[in-house]
Design an enzyme around this catalytic site. Sequence first.
Site, PDB file in Angstrom:
ATOM      1  N   SER A  17       0.864  -1.169   0.000  1.00 58.94           N
ATOM      2  CA  SER A  17       0.000   0.000   0.000  1.00 58.94           C
ATOM      3  C   SER A  17       0.911   1.233   0.000  1.00 58.94           C
ATOM      4  O   SER A  17       1.907   1.245  -0.717  1.00 58.94           O
ATOM      5  CB  SER A  17      -0.920  -0.063   1.212  1.00 58.94           C
ATOM      6  OG  SER A  17      -1.906   0.927   1.143  1.00 58.94           O
ATOM      7  N   HIS A  44      -2.892  -1.157  -3.307  1.00 55.96           N
ATOM      8  CA  HIS A  44      -4.003  -0.237  -3.066  1.00 55.96           C
ATOM      9  C   HIS A  44      -3.759   1.029  -3.862  1.00 55.96           C
ATOM     10  O   HIS A  44      -2.646   1.532  -3.918  1.00 55.96           O
ATOM     11  CB  HIS A  44      -4.070   0.158  -1.585  1.00 55.96           C
ATOM     12  CG  HIS A  44      -4.397  -0.989  -0.689  1.00 55.96           C
ATOM     13  ND1 HIS A  44      -4.153  -0.970   0.655  1.00 55.96           N
ATOM     14  CD2 HIS A  44      -4.964  -2.186  -0.956  1.00 55.96           C
ATOM     15  CE1 HIS A  44      -4.548  -2.119   1.185  1.00 55.96           C
ATOM     16  NE2 HIS A  44      -5.039  -2.875   0.232  1.00 55.96           N
ATOM     17  N   ASP A 137      -4.500  -4.576   5.904  1.00 57.88           N
ATOM     18  CA  ASP A 137      -4.767  -5.528   4.830  1.00 57.88           C
ATOM     19  C   ASP A 137      -3.489  -6.309   4.517  1.00 57.88           C
ATOM     20  O   ASP A 137      -2.406  -5.727   4.502  1.00 57.88           O
ATOM     21  CB  ASP A 137      -5.237  -4.739   3.592  1.00 57.88           C
ATOM     22  CG  ASP A 137      -5.857  -5.635   2.548  1.00 57.88           C
ATOM     23  OD1 ASP A 137      -6.365  -6.718   2.907  1.00 57.88           O
ATOM     24  OD2 ASP A 137      -5.849  -5.245   1.367  1.00 57.88           O
TER      25      ASP A 137
END
Lengths: 197, 270
Positions: A17, A44, A137
């Site tokens: 991310s 992401h 995540d």
Amino acid sequence: MEKDAVDDFKVVVIGGSAGSLEVILNIIHELPVDTGAVFIIVVHRRNDKDSILEHLFSVKTRLTVNEVEDKQPITLNTIFIAPPDYHLLVENEAGFSLDSSERVNYSRPSIDVTFQSVAEVFGKRAVGVLLSGANADGAEGIESIRNAGGYTIVQNPATAEVSFMPLQAINLGGIDAILDAEHIAGHIRERCAQRPN
Amino acid sequence: MLKEEELDLLISELSDQYGYDFTNYARASLKRRVNRLLLIDRFPSFAELIYRVKTDPAYLTHVVQELTVNVTEMFRDPALWKMIREQVLPVLATHPFIRVWHAGCSTGEEVYSMAILLEEANLLHKSLLYATDLNPSVIENIKKGIFPISQMKEYSENYIASGGKKDFSQYYMAKYEWAKFDERLKSKMIVATHNLVSDRSFNEFQLIFCRNVLIYFDKTLQDNVLNLFDDSLEKLGYLVLGAKENIRFSPIAKKYLQLQNREKIWRKMQ
């Protein structure tokens, strides 16, 4: 996958991310064209509809780069990118499928979703790599890969741009290798050269 | 984690007892849905779920709704809607009467998007929008025309990105948490249940939307459904799919031509 293909190919799935893009670009830059592995990348990002990542990655690697379309076949020595606004699943050893269901960990694509799917289908042939990020995540996903007998790599939180994501994964325990960014590509190459035991 | 044979058992139960056939749904995604159902309804085991399904017909609607994905938004992928505005609507305008089918439209956000486009092109008065989904409960929402107010900021941005020139808020009345859309938008909608797996073609259309539905089907079922669309589309009609869906490897591909610039709109050429 072609019938006569070796069935012990590795599936390397990389998730990241905030702060991971640079690391990913360096990793794919150092990958040889003939590892005999499959590379899946979940990052992401905002809901950009343009295939920016596909272009960014293509200029950095000699491997073929594909943003996945529904039911796309899995091919060796290829980098597959999770498309924006879809979860990327592995349908079976032969191909992918997509899913536009609810966000997971505020994310779609979610790293957990893809990691869990890769773990389920490829088991000990999976290599999970979790990088810099500001979100939890990926932690459960990399745990699934480990539980399925796969190999797990996490970027060293001390040198990651954003340490939260790798820390979450490390806190769940059992990570095989915690590495600085510049050592990850070499480590992946070594894993891909090894046959599963 | 759900086992393969458990999934098979649930599939055959839903099919034998209730006529909902999930056999040719893509397994990876369907498995996730069942796992999610086990979690949100707090079943201690798969056996409890199957028992409930067997013994409680009233629970079925909920099962079908949760196994299918009902995520949708207004003007999702604005570039696509811009293209419909600029390239498809001018062609539809030449028809005396316009029929549009939104197949698997879930809660109807895209049906309202299309109604707004038709209204702005001054075509709504001669159009009919058929909105279908297999879930009886979600299509009820289309009739109500009520959507969460929390989404309106994003929808308004999508609308503007799609080439919308008006103030998006003029299309709805805000009331507490909800936005109720203008009655005249739904005056041209026909709402019905239709299962793409088992139901047939029921009309001929100039435009069919089916976005992010085929991704939940396996290749065999995808081909069947694309044939159903082909049977339901007039010559020179348009088929609109989701951003990552493609007809490339289907038997109908040779009869269709994709519009330029990558948006997932195909025109039936023969």
